[in-house]
Design an enzyme around this catalytic site. Structure first.
Site, PDB file in Angstrom:
ATOM      1  N   ASP A  95       5.149   8.499 -15.688  1.00 52.63           N
ATOM      2  CA  ASP A  95       5.211   9.309 -14.465  1.00 52.63           C
ATOM      3  C   ASP A  95       5.879   8.613 -13.281  1.00 52.63           C
ATOM      4  O   ASP A  95       6.425   9.259 -12.398  1.00 52.63           O
ATOM      5  CB  ASP A  95       3.787   9.731 -14.043  1.00 52.63           C
ATOM      6  CG  ASP A  95       2.844   8.541 -13.881  1.00 52.63           C
ATOM      7  OD1 ASP A  95       3.275   7.401 -14.112  1.00 52.63           O
ATOM      8  OD2 ASP A  95       1.664   8.755 -13.531  1.00 52.63           O
ATOM      9  N   HIS A  96       5.875   7.274 -13.269  1.00 48.24           N
ATOM     10  CA  HIS A  96       6.400   6.570 -12.096  1.00 48.24           C
ATOM     11  C   HIS A  96       7.918   6.385 -12.129  1.00 48.24           C
ATOM     12  O   HIS A  96       8.529   6.215 -11.090  1.00 48.24           O
ATOM     13  CB  HIS A  96       5.748   5.192 -11.966  1.00 48.24           C
ATOM     14  CG  HIS A  96       4.360   5.228 -11.405  1.00 48.24           C
ATOM     15  ND1 HIS A  96       3.326   5.867 -12.023  1.00 48.24           N
ATOM     16  CD2 HIS A  96       3.842   4.675 -10.280  1.00 48.24           C
ATOM     17  CE1 HIS A  96       2.231   5.716 -11.298  1.00 48.24           C
ATOM     18  NE2 HIS A  96       2.509   5.003 -10.234  1.00 48.24           N
ATOM     19  N   ASP A 160      -3.912   1.343 -12.407  1.00 50.94           N
ATOM     20  CA  ASP A 160      -3.352   1.999 -11.231  1.00 50.94           C
ATOM     21  C   ASP A 160      -4.505   2.181 -10.255  1.00 50.94           C
ATOM     22  O   ASP A 160      -5.606   2.584 -10.658  1.00 50.94           O
ATOM     23  CB  ASP A 160      -2.765   3.363 -11.613  1.00 50.94           C
ATOM     24  CG  ASP A 160      -1.995   3.966 -10.458  1.00 50.94           C
ATOM     25  OD1 ASP A 160      -0.756   3.932 -10.490  1.00 50.94           O
ATOM     26  OD2 ASP A 160      -2.634   4.446  -9.505  1.00 50.94           O
ATOM     27  N   ARG A 450      -0.341   7.276   0.395  1.00 52.69           N
ATOM     28  CA  ARG A 450       0.120   6.074   1.089  1.00 52.69           C
ATOM     29  C   ARG A 450       1.347   6.362   1.930  1.00 52.69           C
ATOM     30  O   ARG A 450       2.195   7.148   1.539  1.00 52.69           O
ATOM     31  CB  ARG A 450       0.467   4.982   0.069  1.00 52.69           C
ATOM     32  CG  ARG A 450      -0.745   4.585  -0.703  1.00 52.69           C
ATOM     33  CD  ARG A 450      -0.608   3.260  -1.409  1.00 52.69           C
ATOM     34  NE  ARG A 450      -1.924   2.924  -1.908  1.00 52.69           N
ATOM     35  CZ  ARG A 450      -2.169   2.478  -3.138  1.00 52.69           C
ATOM     36  NH1 ARG A 450      -1.175   2.250  -3.967  1.00 52.69           N
ATOM     37  NH2 ARG A 450      -3.399   2.229  -3.509  1.00 52.69           N
ATOM     38  N   SER A 644      -1.652  -1.190  -4.150  1.00 55.86           N
ATOM     39  CA  SER A 644      -1.485  -0.993  -5.581  1.00 55.86           C
ATOM     40  C   SER A 644      -2.274  -1.990  -6.427  1.00 55.86           C
ATOM     41  O   SER A 644      -2.657  -3.058  -5.983  1.00 55.86           O
ATOM     42  CB  SER A 644       0.003  -1.136  -5.888  1.00 55.86           C
ATOM     43  OG  SER A 644       0.218  -1.384  -7.248  1.00 55.86           O
ATOM     44  N   ARG A 646      -0.747  -3.240  -8.979  1.00 58.78           N
ATOM     45  CA  ARG A 646       0.328  -3.943  -9.714  1.00 58.78           C
ATOM     46  C   ARG A 646       0.094  -5.452  -9.763  1.00 58.78           C
ATOM     47  O   ARG A 646       0.048  -6.127  -8.743  1.00 58.78           O
ATOM     48  CB  ARG A 646       1.701  -3.595  -9.120  1.00 58.78           C
ATOM     49  CG  ARG A 646       1.888  -3.970  -7.680  1.00 58.78           C
ATOM     50  CD  ARG A 646       3.165  -3.355  -7.091  1.00 58.78           C
ATOM     51  NE  ARG A 646       2.973  -1.947  -6.781  1.00 58.78           N
ATOM     52  CZ  ARG A 646       3.524  -1.306  -5.748  1.00 58.78           C
ATOM     53  NH1 ARG A 646       4.344  -1.930  -4.925  1.00 58.78           N
ATOM     54  NH2 ARG A 646       3.288  -0.037  -5.527  1.00 58.78           N
TER      55      ARG A 646
HETATM   56  C1  MIC Z   1       0.979   3.227  -6.088  1.00 60.38           C
HETATM   57  O1  MIC Z   1       0.534   4.310  -5.727  1.00 60.38           O
HETATM   58  O2  MIC Z   1       1.264   2.308  -5.291  1.00 60.38           O
HETATM   59  C2  MIC Z   1       1.187   2.972  -7.550  1.00 60.38           C
HETATM   60  C3  MIC Z   1       2.638   2.856  -7.790  1.00 60.38           C
HETATM   61  O3  MIC Z   1       0.711   4.059  -8.300  1.00 60.38           O
HETATM   62  C4  MIC Z   1       0.437   1.695  -7.916  1.00 60.38           C
HETATM   63  C5  MIC Z   1       0.701   1.215  -9.275  1.00 60.38           C
HETATM   64  C6  MIC Z   1       1.999   0.493  -9.421  1.00 60.38           C
HETATM   65  O4  MIC Z   1       2.378  -0.292  -8.556  1.00 60.38           O
HETATM   66  O5  MIC Z   1       2.651   0.691 -10.445  1.00 60.38           O
HETATM   67  C7  MIC Z   1      -1.069   1.752  -7.707  1.00 60.38           C
HETATM   68  O6  MIC Z   1      -1.519   2.466  -6.862  1.00 60.38           O
HETATM   69  O7  MIC Z   1      -1.792   0.984  -8.348  1.00 60.38           O
HETATM   70 FE1  SF4 Z   2       1.866   8.021  -8.495  1.00 61.17          FE
HETATM   71 FE2  SF4 Z   2       0.546   6.103  -7.162  1.00 61.17          FE
HETATM   72 FE3  SF4 Z   2       1.758   8.104  -5.874  1.00 61.17          FE
HETATM   73 FE4  SF4 Z   2      -0.371   8.583  -7.273  1.00 61.17          FE
HETATM   74  S1  SF4 Z   2      -0.266   7.288  -5.455  1.00 61.17           S
HETATM   75  S2  SF4 Z   2       1.487   9.812  -7.254  1.00 61.17           S
HETATM   76  S3  SF4 Z   2      -0.151   7.210  -9.010  1.00 61.17           S
HETATM   77  S4  SF4 Z   2       2.741   6.505  -7.098  1.00 61.17           S
END
Ligand code: MIC
Ligand code: SF4
Length: 755
Positions: A95-96, A160, A450, A644, A646
């Site tokens: 999905d990312h 995640d 975010r 995140s 990550r």
């Molecule tokens: C996000 O919302 O920042 C992400 C991308 O979903 C991350 C995960 C990632 O960095 O791949 C998260 O929230 O953990």
């Molecule tokens: Fe995807 Fe993270 Fe955004 Fe949710 S907050 S839609 S998991 S990138």
């Protein structure tokens, strides 16, 4: 029928006994969070009462979910663990890695072209190790989990931070780094510090323009971005019961933005309705049989102060629509004149250029239907969109059903772009500008979680505000940040003044959910023959080389960067264009800390190299120190690593030779990620010692050879003029975590144990 129904029934069979035992041991009525935690102990039956916020406890989660951007590193690590199959039900969701540009059809094809190597890798690893695979376009991980896998009373982890969404269906669902997931995939316990508990009592009822999103925007305003750290937030009260299940999911989802370990709600009729609507009557029936264990004991909600560490009360009938931002999700402003004033005082552009609806937190059928009611009114009342509108449905099931029911058609009639069922603009996968760095100052409104700088479109001048989907739609029509749909009129094409009526919508599709191809691929029963190949010259994937232990004597270390102010995981390892390197440690390391602000010159990616006395980018400087055999340290402010899950934000500095990250305070997942990678994550015992760190310092750890739980470490900072400061550092490493440090990483330990 639900996936893994026997596993779910197994959890319920054990639950009664374990909850009773826990109640006896704790010696008082239990919250829902405690019931779930105590019924998921690695050792089975509870035998001791744990101290919240202090004791490390081993848990046995029921399932794991990973998304494409984090799964690569998680699975690269799992492949090293020496196992043939994952030990608990696991899924991978693509999905990312899908850009939002021209609309779903073209964008998905493009993603499949440019990321086929990664998708194929994930698909073959999943097939080999017994992991369920959700193809690109199937949906956003957390919506897909809520629709298919989440179950009341269960415990899951996911790579995640928004895994917490599943709290909307009464789970304890926690975001972790890939290395934590690898432990559980490899059949080991998962460790967590027993959380503190925050109770949020919701009274009154949502109505009119107020949405579940406003509840969490309000909570974020109250608790701030770090107020939930180390705690589970448990929602209850009449306001909770009257809310839809996906609305509860929204609230839990964005709980990540207050640093909460997770959030949850007790099992109720809205959850039962949702389970039945999503073809899981079997789960609903099983849950009904153990209902009393799937919510707190009655005494708890009657006298919450006695059972929670903190209690917050919100009257939904008094809550109005909010906008949070810019640049931080906890800066809450009421719609209308409050926003006019604040925007003027802070020079936030009042003109709104885009409204974006979607992301894991707000892309349910209910969300789309309520937002479409506003879009429909715009069409009926002759209003033209002042801003552009983009929509990301949460899953193929939601998209298919919303299309069938004419919801997507309404948006399209307003020239909205329907993007792929994926994260898209939420994670910088938005091809909005050709040159984002030099793009103009502007405001956007979205229903995401975010809004850190550059997060959506890479433009540091984009001021992003978070709002409910219905308010986002209304603001996109009005084109003004301070538009108050409750009081303000708009002028339509015929020059008439018109007002919006309140949004309306459907909790669940009146004609039921429908989908043709949900995008799921089941793994083979025996995947041992499946070949997983990683090309030597791939720029996207790289097999891992084990980290070398840092040892008990770190001296002569240099400062890589002293980060100033907010330093989130997006600052440490940016997403957007860099997502393409998530499976290649050396390549992605080239973005390490390039978004962090250097405290000495307030610039990004411009730090001193003490070997040459020159200034350069953070990754290059780190590589120069590494080449010279010099360890480095990173210094940071409060809530370092917020955002995140990550683990790249820990692995990259580790790969580039950073030995220690020393900050005023950490976000939970990031602190664990540092420990897992065998490096030092430490906090200043005296916060203001942050100010003692100078640009030309050299650091010696004086007593690292006596690294032990609960014992401070001592750092000697030798300044340029030869003077020294002795700085005391706190840490939260327990015995097992010190072994990870000694072995070079947690993975090195697993490998050793399975050799
Ligand atoms: C996000 O919302 O920042 C992400 C991308 O979903 C991350 C995960 C990632 O960095 O791949 C998260 O929230 O953990
Ligand atoms: Fe995807 Fe993270 Fe955004 Fe949710 S907050 S839609 S998991 S990138």
């Amino acid at each position: 029928m639900a996936f893994d129904i026997n596993m779910i029934k197994g959890v319920y069979t054990k639950m009664a006994e374990r909850v009773d035992k826990a109640r006896e041991i704790v010696g008082k009525p239990l919250t829902l969070s405690e019931k779930i935690l105590y019924s998921h102990l690695w050792d089975g039956e509870p035998t001791e009462a744990f101290t919240r916020g202090k004791d490390y406890v081993d848990f046995a989660p029921d399932r794991i979910a990973c998304q494409d951007a984090t799964a690569q590193m998680a699975l690269l690590q799992f492949m090293q663990a020496g196992k043939t199959k994952v030990a608990v039900p696991t899924t991978v969701h693509c999905d990312h890695l899908i850009q939002a540009k021209d609309g779903a059809a073209t964008d998905l094809k493009h993603a499949n072209d440019v990321s086929s190597e990664v998708f194929n890798f994930l698909e073959s690893v999943s097939n080999k190790y017994g992991i369920g695979f959700w193809k690109p376009g199937a949906g956003i991980i957390h919506q897909v989990v809520l629709e298919n896998y989440a179950f009341p009373g269960g415990m899951m982890i996911g790579t995640d931070s928004h895994t917490v969404n599943a709290g909307g269906l009464g789970m304890v669902a926690i975001g972790v780094g890939g290395a934590d997931a690898v432990d559980v995939m490899a059949g080991m316990a998962w460790e967590l510090k027993f959380p503190k508990l925050i109770g949020v009592r919701l009274t009154g009822k949502l109505s009119g323009w107020t949405a579940p999103k406003d509840v969490i925007l309000k909570v974020a305003g109250i608790l701030t971005a770090k107020g939930g750290t180390g705690a589970i937030v448990e929602y209850f009260g009449p306001g909770a019961i009257s809310m839809s299940c996906t609305g509860k999911g929204t609230i839990c989802n964005m709980g990540a933005e207050i640093g909460a370990t997770t959030s949850t709600f007790g099992y109720d009729e809205s959850m039962e309705r949702y389970l039945r609507a999503t073809d899981r009557a079997d789960v609903a029936d099983a849950a009904n049989d153990v209902k009393q264990h799937l919510t707190a004991d009655a005494e708890v909600y009657a006298n919450p102060e006695q059972y929670f560490d903190q209690v917050i009360e919100i009257n939904l009938s008094e809550l109005g629509p909010l906008l949070n931002g810019p640049f931080t999700p906890d800066l809450s402003t009421e719609v209308g004149s409050d926003m006019t004033e604040k925007a003027k005082a802070n020079d936030w552009p009042l003109k709104v250029e885009w409204g974006l609806i979607g992301s894991c937190t707000n892309s349910s059928y209910e969300d789309l239907s309520r937002a479409s009611s506003i879009a429909q009114q715009a069409l009926n009342k002759g209003l033209k969109m002042k801003a552009e509108l983009g929509i990301n449905p949460g899953s193929e099931q939601v998209r298919y059903t919303a299309e069938r029911d004419g919801i997507l058609g309404i948006f399209e009639n307003l020239d909205a772009k329907i993007f792929t069922n994926a994260c898209g603009p939420c994670i910088g996968q938005w091809a909005r500008y050709s040159d984002p760095k030099n793009a103009p100052k502007n405001s956007i409104v979205h229903s995401f979680n975010r809004n850190f700088a550059k997060r959506a479109d890479g433009n540091p001048n984009t001021h992003a505000f978070v709002a409910s989907p219905e308010l986002t739609a209304a603001i996109a029509v009005a084109g003004r940040l301070d538009f108050n749909p409750l009081t303000d009129k708009l002028i339509n094409e015929n020059g008439q003044e018109v007002m919006f009526d309140e949004p309306t919508g459907w909790e669940l599709p009146p004609k039921g959910f429908e989908v043709k191809d949900n995008g799921y691929l089941a793994p083979e029963a025996d995947g041992s023959h499946v070949q997983v190949s990683v090309k030597d010259d791939s720029e996207r994937l790289q097999l891992l080389t084990p980290f070398t232990p840092l040892g008990g004597d770190i001296s002569g270390a240099k400062l890589l960067i002293k980060a100033f102010g907010k330093c989130t995981t997006d600052h440490i390892s940016m997403a957007g264009p860099w997502l393409r390197f998530r499976g290649h440690l050396d390549n992605i390391a080239n973005n390490t800390l390039i978004g962090a602000i250097n405290a000495f010159n307030k610039k990004t990616n411009f730090v001193k190299n003490q070997i040459t006395d020159d200034y350069g980018g953070v990754p290059d400087t780190a590589r120069a120190y590494k080449k010279a055999g010099i360890n480095t340290i990173v210094v940071g402010d409060h809530n370092y690593g917020e955002g995140s899950s990550r683990e790249h934000a820990a692995m990259q500095p580790r790969h580039l030779g950073v030995a220690a990250v020393i900050v005023k305070s950490f976000a939970r997942i990031h602190e664990t990620n540092l420990k897992k990678q065998g490096m030092l994550g430490l906090t200043f015992a005296i916060e203001s010692d942050y100010d003692l760190i100078q640009e030309n310092d050299t650091f010696n750890f004086v007593d690292l050879n006596a690294f032990a739980p609960g014992k401070q470490l001592t750092l000697e900072a030798v300044h340029e003029d030869g003077s020294k400061d002795t700085i005391k550092l706190n840490h939260t490493y327990n015995d097992a975590q010190i072994v990870w440090y000694n072995e070079g990483s947690a993975l090195n330990l697993i490998k050793k144990q399975n050799a």
